[in-house]
Design a protein around this motif. Structure first.
Motif, PDB file in Angstrom:
ATOM      1  N   LEU A  53      -4.655  -1.784  56.647  1.00 35.85           N
ATOM      2  CA  LEU A  53      -3.038  -2.580  57.744  1.00 35.85           C
ATOM      3  C   LEU A  53      -3.805  -3.475  58.862  1.00 35.85           C
ATOM      4  O   LEU A  53      -3.398  -4.454  58.759  1.00 35.85           O
ATOM      5  CB  LEU A  53      -2.912  -1.121  58.415  1.00 35.85           C
ATOM      6  N   ALA A  54      -4.759  -3.403  59.775  1.00 38.05           N
ATOM      7  CA  ALA A  54      -5.017  -4.251  60.612  1.00 38.05           C
ATOM      8  C   ALA A  54      -5.866  -5.520  60.385  1.00 38.05           C
ATOM      9  O   ALA A  54      -5.970  -6.408  60.687  1.00 38.05           O
ATOM     10  CB  ALA A  54      -7.052  -2.969  60.794  1.00 38.05           C
ATOM     11  N   ILE A  55      -6.908  -5.298  58.717  1.00 35.46           N
ATOM     12  CA  ILE A  55      -7.335  -6.443  58.062  1.00 35.46           C
ATOM     13  C   ILE A  55      -6.003  -7.432  57.411  1.00 35.46           C
ATOM     14  O   ILE A  55      -5.816  -8.443  57.995  1.00 35.46           O
ATOM     15  CB  ILE A  55      -7.866  -6.758  56.938  1.00 35.46           C
ATOM     16  N   SER A  56      -4.897  -6.848  57.116  1.00 34.89           N
ATOM     17  CA  SER A  56      -3.785  -7.150  56.803  1.00 34.89           C
ATOM     18  C   SER A  56      -3.054  -7.504  57.383  1.00 34.89           C
ATOM     19  O   SER A  56      -2.628  -8.998  58.064  1.00 34.89           O
ATOM     20  CB  SER A  56      -2.625  -6.493  56.008  1.00 34.89           C
ATOM     21  N   VAL A  57      -2.692  -7.438  59.353  1.00 29.03           N
ATOM     22  CA  VAL A  57      -1.956  -8.287  59.879  1.00 29.03           C
ATOM     23  C   VAL A  57      -3.416  -9.105  60.860  1.00 29.03           C
ATOM     24  O   VAL A  57      -3.032 -10.372  61.224  1.00 29.03           O
ATOM     25  CB  VAL A  57      -2.296  -6.915  61.173  1.00 29.03           C
ATOM     26  N   THR A  58      -4.201  -8.529  60.658  1.00 25.87           N
ATOM     27  CA  THR A  58      -5.637 -10.164  61.258  1.00 25.87           C
ATOM     28  C   THR A  58      -5.523 -10.689  60.511  1.00 25.87           C
ATOM     29  O   THR A  58      -5.392 -12.421  61.441  1.00 25.87           O
ATOM     30  CB  THR A  58      -6.838  -9.166  61.309  1.00 25.87           C
ATOM     31  N   THR A  59      -5.335 -11.254  58.967  1.00 21.81           N
ATOM     32  CA  THR A  59      -5.218 -12.205  58.354  1.00 21.81           C
ATOM     33  C   THR A  59      -3.938 -13.318  58.801  1.00 21.81           C
ATOM     34  O   THR A  59      -4.315 -14.119  58.595  1.00 21.81           O
ATOM     35  CB  THR A  59      -5.549 -11.591  57.230  1.00 21.81           C
ATOM     36  N   ALA A  60      -2.914 -12.351  58.503  1.00 25.10           N
ATOM     37  CA  ALA A  60      -1.815 -12.923  58.156  1.00 25.10           C
ATOM     38  C   ALA A  60      -1.512 -13.389  59.765  1.00 25.10           C
ATOM     39  O   ALA A  60      -0.249 -14.847  59.975  1.00 25.10           O
ATOM     40  CB  ALA A  60      -0.691 -11.816  58.446  1.00 25.10           C
ATOM     41  N   THR A  61      -2.061 -13.714  61.026  1.00 21.51           N
ATOM     42  CA  THR A  61      -1.976 -13.648  62.073  1.00 21.51           C
ATOM     43  C   THR A  61      -2.716 -14.628  62.152  1.00 21.51           C
ATOM     44  O   THR A  61      -2.645 -16.249  62.269  1.00 21.51           O
ATOM     45  CB  THR A  61      -2.444 -12.929  63.297  1.00 21.51           C
ATOM     46  N   HIS A  62      -4.085 -14.980  61.496  1.00 17.28           N
ATOM     47  CA  HIS A  62      -5.147 -16.483  61.743  1.00 17.28           C
ATOM     48  C   HIS A  62      -4.323 -17.279  60.989  1.00 17.28           C
ATOM     49  O   HIS A  62      -4.487 -18.424  61.225  1.00 17.28           O
ATOM     50  CB  HIS A  62      -6.031 -15.942  61.068  1.00 17.28           C
ATOM     51  N   ASN A  63      -3.889 -16.646  59.633  1.00 16.58           N
ATOM     52  CA  ASN A  63      -3.218 -18.079  58.806  1.00 16.58           C
ATOM     53  C   ASN A  63      -2.169 -18.287  59.317  1.00 16.58           C
ATOM     54  O   ASN A  63      -1.226 -19.023  58.209  1.00 16.58           O
ATOM     55  CB  ASN A  63      -3.701 -17.563  57.091  1.00 16.58           C
ATOM     56  N   ASP A  64      -1.784 -18.011  60.092  1.00 15.64           N
ATOM     57  CA  ASP A  64      -0.266 -18.216  60.477  1.00 15.64           C
ATOM     58  C   ASP A  64       0.663 -17.964  59.216  1.00 15.64           C
ATOM     59  O   ASP A  64       2.087 -19.076  58.532  1.00 15.64           O
ATOM     60  CB  ASP A  64       0.126 -19.684  60.718  1.00 15.64           C
ATOM     61  N   ALA A  65       0.507 -17.017  58.301  1.00 19.73           N
ATOM     62  CA  ALA A  65       1.710 -16.832  57.080  1.00 19.73           C
ATOM     63  C   ALA A  65       2.767 -15.578  57.380  1.00 19.73           C
ATOM     64  O   ALA A  65       3.255 -15.240  56.418  1.00 19.73           O
ATOM     65  CB  ALA A  65       0.697 -15.462  55.654  1.00 19.73           C
ATOM     66  N   TRP A  66       3.053 -15.407  58.682  1.00 18.64           N
ATOM     67  CA  TRP A  66       4.452 -14.404  58.747  1.00 18.64           C
ATOM     68  C   TRP A  66       5.799 -14.938  58.267  1.00 18.64           C
ATOM     69  O   TRP A  66       5.205 -16.343  58.605  1.00 18.64           O
ATOM     70  CB  TRP A  66       4.600 -14.298  60.453  1.00 18.64           C
ATOM     71  N   GLY A  67       6.481 -13.813  58.068  1.00 18.75           N
ATOM     72  CA  GLY A  67       7.760 -14.438  57.291  1.00 18.75           C
ATOM     73  C   GLY A  67       7.673 -15.483  56.277  1.00 18.75           C
ATOM     74  O   GLY A  67       8.749 -15.125  54.977  1.00 18.75           O
ATOM     75  N   THR A  68       6.444 -14.968  54.906  1.00 15.80           N
ATOM     76  CA  THR A  68       6.166 -15.112  53.779  1.00 15.80           C
ATOM     77  C   THR A  68       6.862 -14.629  53.006  1.00 15.80           C
ATOM     78  O   THR A  68       6.266 -13.427  53.641  1.00 15.80           O
ATOM     79  CB  THR A  68       4.680 -15.828  53.703  1.00 15.80           C
ATOM     80  N   LEU A  69       7.677 -14.373  51.898  1.00 15.48           N
ATOM     81  CA  LEU A  69       7.390 -12.939  50.839  1.00 15.48           C
ATOM     82  C   LEU A  69       5.698 -12.936  50.386  1.00 15.48           C
ATOM     83  O   LEU A  69       5.652 -11.394  50.420  1.00 15.48           O
ATOM     84  CB  LEU A  69       7.530 -13.800  49.171  1.00 15.48           C
ATOM     85  N   GLN A  70       4.918 -13.405  50.826  1.00 14.64           N
ATOM     86  CA  GLN A  70       3.463 -12.678  50.035  1.00 14.64           C
ATOM     87  C   GLN A  70       3.226 -11.722  51.376  1.00 14.64           C
ATOM     88  O   GLN A  70       2.721 -10.340  51.132  1.00 14.64           O
ATOM     89  CB  GLN A  70       2.342 -13.405  50.096  1.00 14.64           C
ATOM     90  N   VAL A  71       2.889 -11.672  52.387  1.00 11.63           N
ATOM     91  CA  VAL A  71       3.086 -10.808  53.609  1.00 11.63           C
ATOM     92  C   VAL A  71       3.813  -9.698  53.057  1.00 11.63           C
ATOM     93  O   VAL A  71       2.476  -8.862  53.321  1.00 11.63           O
ATOM     94  CB  VAL A  71       3.456 -11.555  54.974  1.00 11.63           C
ATOM     95  N   TYR A  72       5.096  -9.687  53.054  1.00 12.16           N
ATOM     96  CA  TYR A  72       5.683  -8.351  53.336  1.00 12.16           C
ATOM     97  C   TYR A  72       5.609  -7.443  51.636  1.00 12.16           C
ATOM     98  O   TYR A  72       5.386  -6.778  52.020  1.00 12.16           O
ATOM     99  CB  TYR A  72       7.488  -8.603  53.670  1.00 12.16           C
ATOM    100  N   THR A  73       5.234  -8.528  51.161  1.00 14.05           N
ATOM    101  CA  THR A  73       5.233  -7.529  49.982  1.00 14.05           C
ATOM    102  C   THR A  73       3.393  -7.505  49.754  1.00 14.05           C
ATOM    103  O   THR A  73       3.124  -5.851  49.173  1.00 14.05           O
ATOM    104  CB  THR A  73       4.931  -8.818  48.283  1.00 14.05           C
ATOM    105  N   ASN A  74       2.613  -7.861  50.873  1.00 12.31           N
ATOM    106  CA  ASN A  74       0.966  -6.877  50.385  1.00 12.31           C
ATOM    107  C   ASN A  74       1.917  -5.734  51.885  1.00 12.31           C
ATOM    108  O   ASN A  74       0.670  -4.501  51.345  1.00 12.31           O
ATOM    109  CB  ASN A  74       0.163  -8.354  51.319  1.00 12.31           C
ATOM    110  N   PHE A  75       2.098  -6.053  52.939  1.00 14.15           N
ATOM    111  CA  PHE A  75       2.698  -4.532  53.366  1.00 14.15           C
ATOM    112  C   PHE A  75       3.071  -3.468  52.696  1.00 14.15           C
ATOM    113  O   PHE A  75       2.802  -2.093  52.807  1.00 14.15           O
ATOM    114  CB  PHE A  75       3.122  -5.243  54.968  1.00 14.15           C
ATOM    115  N   LEU A  76       4.400  -4.235  51.916  1.00 17.21           N
ATOM    116  CA  LEU A  76       4.498  -2.574  50.703  1.00 17.21           C
ATOM    117  C   LEU A  76       3.768  -1.220  50.039  1.00 17.21           C
ATOM    118  O   LEU A  76       3.861  -0.606  50.109  1.00 17.21           O
ATOM    119  CB  LEU A  76       6.172  -3.540  50.021  1.00 17.21           C
TER     120      LEU A  76
END
Length: 369
Positions: A53-76
């Protein structure tokens, strides 16, 4: 194998924080808790899921990927796999614990058939015994002990068979059985030892009784003691840790003057024939026989258990059962409850006078008559 989930997490982090972040790493993150469930248990699975989870949050923040369907799919996907992995790991651990407890109960029952608690009173001595199973496995060990009152005095044996499991139990049964028989008929303590040694040698050559490793490298350390009516104790020691004599608050190991190899390694003996050795054992003295699991017990820092110091600290006031229980607690405190080897202890106190005859002080021949 336990490092694999964390190595995967590190690889994902490297990919996402470098120009190679175009590689889709979602499946790799969900694999982290799944792999941890196999090797790390519930606690490790939760830690691995937190790492993913920490890696997923870190990479989403670094790549400005918040709000994309791919990020929320990964979290789910990560949440679902982590929950399933944690439940599976908990169920596996519970099943393993039940199986281990069942095997341990069977092993202890098998040992109880062979070994029995020593009587509280044997002629001129009070006695107590204690056996402790190691906490690191379910296999019963090869520690043995026995105390019998005979026409020659109180005779005791403490030993340790190399190995664990049913092979060790079989050797323990042979040695204890030979001792119980020989103590009533052999007047010399050395001959009692020889009878036990011969019984073990006969058992080793029986086809299928032991595997090849035991045939070639098996041995048993044995200490046999005799306490007659006279204020002495006689010992024959075959490679076993020396007993401790507690006299006037001072614990002294009764070291053999001519060390002998363990039973099964007679070919290594180069000195004179074995003989019993006598030491003073006065009224009020206390004698402790034990196996190497006591003196080789280590604390988390690797320090050995100081048995003489512990024995001197308890003194001679507690009766034998209480003394052994206090020693047991001291041993568990030293190892923080993690015994790496089985432990057997036999304690006797020399009483004033000659002692009263007990029900065990009956000659085998008289019983048959």
């Amino acid at each position: 194998m336990q490092c694999v989930p964390f190595l995967i997490g590190l690889a994902v982090l490297v990919i996402e924080l470098t120009p190679a972040h175009f590689i889709y790493t979602g499946p790799f993150l969900t694999a982290i808790p799944a792999l941890a469930a196999v090797t790390l248990g519930p606690g490790g699975t939760a830690a691995a899921a937190g790492l993913a989870l920490a890696i997923s949050v870190t990479t989403a923040t670094h790549n400005d990927a918040w709000g994309t369907l791919q990020v929320y799919t990964n979290f789910l996907a990560l949440a679902l796999v982590s929950t399933a992995s944690f439940i599976t790991s908990t169920a596996m651990q519970t099943r393993r614990r039940r199986e281990l407890d069942q095997v341990r109960r069977i092993a202890v029952a098998a040992q109880d058939v062979v070994l029995r608690p020593v009587p509280a009173r044997l002629g001129p001595v009070r006695a107590a015994s204690l056996g402790l199973a190691a906490g690191t496995g379910a296999q019963v060990g090869g520690d043995l002990y026995e105390a019998v009152q005979t026409r020659y005095g109180v005779r005791m044996i403490v030993g340790d068979v190399r190995g664990k499991g049913l092979v060790a139990v079989r050797a323990v049964a042979v040695a204890v059985g030979a001792f119980r028989e020989a103590v009533h008929y052999e007047s010399e303590l050395v001959e009692v030892m020889n009878r036990c040694s011969a019984a073990l040698r006969r058992e080793v050559v029986v086809q299928g009784a032991f595997d090849e490793e035991v045939r070639m490298e098996g041995f048993t350390t044995v200490l046999i003691a005799q306490i007659p009516d006279e204020p002495v104790v006689q010992l024959v020691n075959r490679g076993h840790p020396p007993p401790l004599l507690l006299h006037e608050g001072k614990a002294t190991p009764l070291m053999p003057t001519s060390p002998l190899p363990p039973v099964g390694l007679e070919d290594l003996a180069t000195g004179p024939p074995p003989k019993s050795e006598s030491y003073p054992f006065l009224p009020g003295d206390r004698l402790l026989l034990y196996t190497d699991g006591v003196i080789e017990a280590r604390d988390p820092a690797g320090e050995f258990f100081d048995l003489p110091k512990a024995v001197e600290g308890m003194g001679s006031d507690p009766v034998p059962p209480e003394f052994l229980e206090q020693l047991h607690r001291a041993l568990l405190r030293h190892t923080q409850g993690d015994l790496a080897d089985d432990v057997a202890m036999l304690l006797v106190d020399r009483l004033d006078g000659e002692g009263e005859p007990s029900s065990d002080d009956v000659d085998v021949g008289e019983t048959l008559l």
